[in-house]
Design a protein around this motif. Structure first.
Motif, PDB file in Angstrom:
ATOM      1  N   SER A 209       0.898  -1.126   0.148  1.00  0.00           N
ATOM      2  CA  SER A 209       0.070   0.127   0.044  1.00  0.00           C
ATOM      3  C   SER A 209       0.951   1.194  -0.043  1.00  0.00           C
ATOM      4  CB  SER A 209      -0.714  -0.139   1.128  1.00  0.00           C
ATOM      5  OG  SER A 209      -0.230   0.239   2.329  1.00  0.00           O
ATOM      6  N   ALA A 210       0.209   2.400  -0.114  1.00  0.00           N
ATOM      7  CA  ALA A 210       0.964   3.470   0.017  1.00  0.00           C
ATOM      8  C   ALA A 210       1.675   3.721   1.331  1.00  0.00           C
ATOM      9  CB  ALA A 210       0.150   4.810  -0.348  1.00  0.00           C
ATOM     10  N   HIS A 211       0.845   3.603   2.511  1.00  0.00           N
ATOM     11  CA  HIS A 211       1.500   3.449   3.660  1.00  0.00           C
ATOM     12  C   HIS A 211       2.963   2.605   3.872  1.00  0.00           C
ATOM     13  CE1 HIS A 211       1.594   3.619   8.154  1.00  0.00           C
ATOM     14  NE2 HIS A 211       1.780   2.341   8.100  1.00  0.00           N
ATOM     15  N   ASP A 212       2.647   1.192   3.270  1.00  0.00           N
ATOM     16  CA  ASP A 212       3.980   0.467   3.084  1.00  0.00           C
ATOM     17  C   ASP A 212       4.979   1.180   2.548  1.00  0.00           C
ATOM     18  OD1 ASP A 212       2.125  -1.220   3.994  1.00  0.00           O
ATOM     19  OD2 ASP A 212       1.764  -2.532   2.438  1.00  0.00           O
ATOM     20  N   LEU A 213       4.889   1.857   1.328  1.00  0.00           N
ATOM     21  CA  LEU A 213       5.808   2.464   0.707  1.00  0.00           C
ATOM     22  C   LEU A 213       6.510   3.733   1.574  1.00  0.00           C
ATOM     23  CD1 LEU A 213       4.448   3.099  -3.028  1.00  0.00           C
ATOM     24  CD2 LEU A 213       5.954   1.393  -2.297  1.00  0.00           C
ATOM     25  N   ILE A 214       5.754   4.107   2.367  1.00  0.00           N
ATOM     26  CA  ILE A 214       6.554   5.189   3.311  1.00  0.00           C
ATOM     27  C   ILE A 214       7.276   4.512   4.374  1.00  0.00           C
ATOM     28  CG2 ILE A 214       5.726   6.672   5.316  1.00  0.00           C
ATOM     29  CD1 ILE A 214       3.248   7.567   3.500  1.00  0.00           C
ATOM     30  N   ILE A 215       6.866   3.322   4.845  1.00  0.00           N
ATOM     31  CA  ILE A 215       7.805   2.626   5.723  1.00  0.00           C
ATOM     32  C   ILE A 215       8.882   2.064   5.195  1.00  0.00           C
ATOM     33  CG2 ILE A 215       7.746   0.307   6.908  1.00  0.00           C
ATOM     34  CD1 ILE A 215       4.746   0.855   7.621  1.00  0.00           C
ATOM     35  N   LEU A 216       8.809   1.490   3.762  1.00  0.00           N
ATOM     36  CA  LEU A 216       9.920   1.076   3.062  1.00  0.00           C
ATOM     37  C   LEU A 216      10.846   2.133   2.903  1.00  0.00           C
ATOM     38  CD1 LEU A 216       8.007  -1.390   0.820  1.00  0.00           C
ATOM     39  CD2 LEU A 216       9.901  -2.301   2.338  1.00  0.00           C
ATOM     40  N   LEU A 217      10.380   3.267   2.385  1.00  0.00           N
ATOM     41  CA  LEU A 217      11.097   4.228   2.052  1.00  0.00           C
ATOM     42  C   LEU A 217      12.128   4.771   3.089  1.00  0.00           C
ATOM     43  CD1 LEU A 217      12.367   5.866  -0.400  1.00  0.00           C
ATOM     44  CD2 LEU A 217      10.126   7.349  -0.330  1.00  0.00           C
ATOM     45  N   ALA A 218      11.356   5.061   4.196  1.00  0.00           N
ATOM     46  CA  ALA A 218      11.914   5.796   5.383  1.00  0.00           C
ATOM     47  C   ALA A 218      13.015   4.917   6.040  1.00  0.00           C
ATOM     48  CB  ALA A 218      11.046   5.905   6.375  1.00  0.00           C
ATOM     49  N   ALA A 219      12.700   3.645   6.076  1.00  0.00           N
ATOM     50  CA  ALA A 219      13.804   2.601   6.622  1.00  0.00           C
ATOM     51  C   ALA A 219      15.013   2.540   5.692  1.00  0.00           C
ATOM     52  CB  ALA A 219      13.216   1.116   6.536  1.00  0.00           C
ATOM     53  N   LEU A 220      14.833   2.781   4.375  1.00  0.00           N
ATOM     54  CA  LEU A 220      16.102   2.613   3.195  1.00  0.00           C
ATOM     55  C   LEU A 220      16.638   3.700   3.417  1.00  0.00           C
ATOM     56  CD1 LEU A 220      14.039   0.637   0.611  1.00  0.00           C
ATOM     57  CD2 LEU A 220      15.821  -0.435   2.118  1.00  0.00           C
ATOM     58  N   LEU A 221      15.966   4.850   3.491  1.00  0.00           N
ATOM     59  CA  LEU A 221      16.721   6.242   3.493  1.00  0.00           C
ATOM     60  C   LEU A 221      17.834   6.270   4.714  1.00  0.00           C
ATOM     61  CD1 LEU A 221      13.847   8.747   2.683  1.00  0.00           C
ATOM     62  CD2 LEU A 221      16.267   8.594   1.575  1.00  0.00           C
ATOM     63  N   ARG A 222      17.215   5.817   5.984  1.00  0.00           N
ATOM     64  CA  ARG A 222      17.918   5.641   7.176  1.00  0.00           C
ATOM     65  C   ARG A 222      19.174   4.739   7.093  1.00  0.00           C
ATOM     66  NH1 ARG A 222      13.463   7.123  10.049  1.00  0.00           N
ATOM     67  NH2 ARG A 222      12.271   5.345   9.724  1.00  0.00           N
ATOM     68  N   GLY A 223      18.947   3.756   6.054  1.00  0.00           N
ATOM     69  CA  GLY A 223      19.929   2.465   5.865  1.00  0.00           C
ATOM     70  C   GLY A 223      21.113   3.462   5.013  1.00  0.00           C
ATOM     71  N   GLY A 224      20.642   4.245   4.203  1.00  0.00           N
ATOM     72  CA  GLY A 224      21.687   5.029   3.324  1.00  0.00           C
ATOM     73  C   GLY A 224      22.251   6.256   4.048  1.00  0.00           C
ATOM     74  N   GLY A 225      21.955   6.466   5.293  1.00  0.00           N
ATOM     75  CA  GLY A 225      22.245   7.711   6.015  1.00  0.00           C
ATOM     76  C   GLY A 225      21.806   8.831   5.739  1.00  0.00           C
ATOM     77  N   GLU A 226      20.562   8.877   5.554  1.00  0.00           N
ATOM     78  CA  GLU A 226      19.619   9.887   5.250  1.00  0.00           C
ATOM     79  C   GLU A 226      18.545   9.893   6.281  1.00  0.00           C
ATOM     80  OE1 GLU A 226      20.103  12.015   2.638  1.00  0.00           O
ATOM     81  OE2 GLU A 226      21.413  10.900   1.202  1.00  0.00           O
ATOM     82  N   ALA A 227      19.069   9.965   7.434  1.00  0.00           N
ATOM     83  CA  ALA A 227      17.809   9.939   8.653  1.00  0.00           C
ATOM     84  C   ALA A 227      17.212  11.220   8.789  1.00  0.00           C
ATOM     85  CB  ALA A 227      18.615   9.680  10.062  1.00  0.00           C
ATOM     86  N   ASP A 228      17.885  12.452   8.180  1.00  0.00           N
ATOM     87  CA  ASP A 228      17.008  13.587   8.289  1.00  0.00           C
ATOM     88  C   ASP A 228      15.913  13.548   7.472  1.00  0.00           C
ATOM     89  OD1 ASP A 228      19.052  13.472   6.276  1.00  0.00           O
ATOM     90  OD2 ASP A 228      18.813  15.550   5.827  1.00  0.00           O
TER      91      ASP A 228
END
Length: 96
Positions: free
Chosen positions: A49-68
């Motif tokens: 779902s769109a909500h799932d995409l938000i969860i996935l994208l946020a986690a992967l951004l944090r993994g890439g050092g983009e926590a901000d």
């Protein structure tokens, strides 16, 4: 970007940002999607779902050092298909 590390680029607000499927990001995704195992996660990711995409994208951004940026994913103007393409690329690189 460091392809050896499995990093994927995504453009957000005109800037190139990094996504990376780290072990921490994977654990965050499991927890965020209510999965108890990688097998559960594999099944769960077959229909997102769109909500799932938000969860996935946020986690992967944090993994890439983009926590901000990860903390502001809901506020950003990112096309769903752009997010999905980058997420799939990130998972694909992790399995290479």
């Amino acid at each position: 970007m460091n392809p050896q590390r499995g990093e994927t680029a995504i453009e957000i607000d005109g800037e190139t940002r990094k996504l990376c499927l780290t072990l921490g990001a994977l654990a965050e995704i499991e927890r965020g999607l209510g999965c108890m195992s990688l097998k559960d996660l594999t099944i769960r990711l077959k229909s997102v779902s769109a909500h799932d995409l938000i969860i996935l994208l946020a986690a992967l951004l944090r993994g890439g050092g983009e926590a901000d940026l990860a903390g502001r994913v809901r506020e950003l103007a990112i096309e769903p298909q752009t997010a999905l393409k980058a997420i799939l690329s990130c998972f694909g690189k992790a399995t290479e």
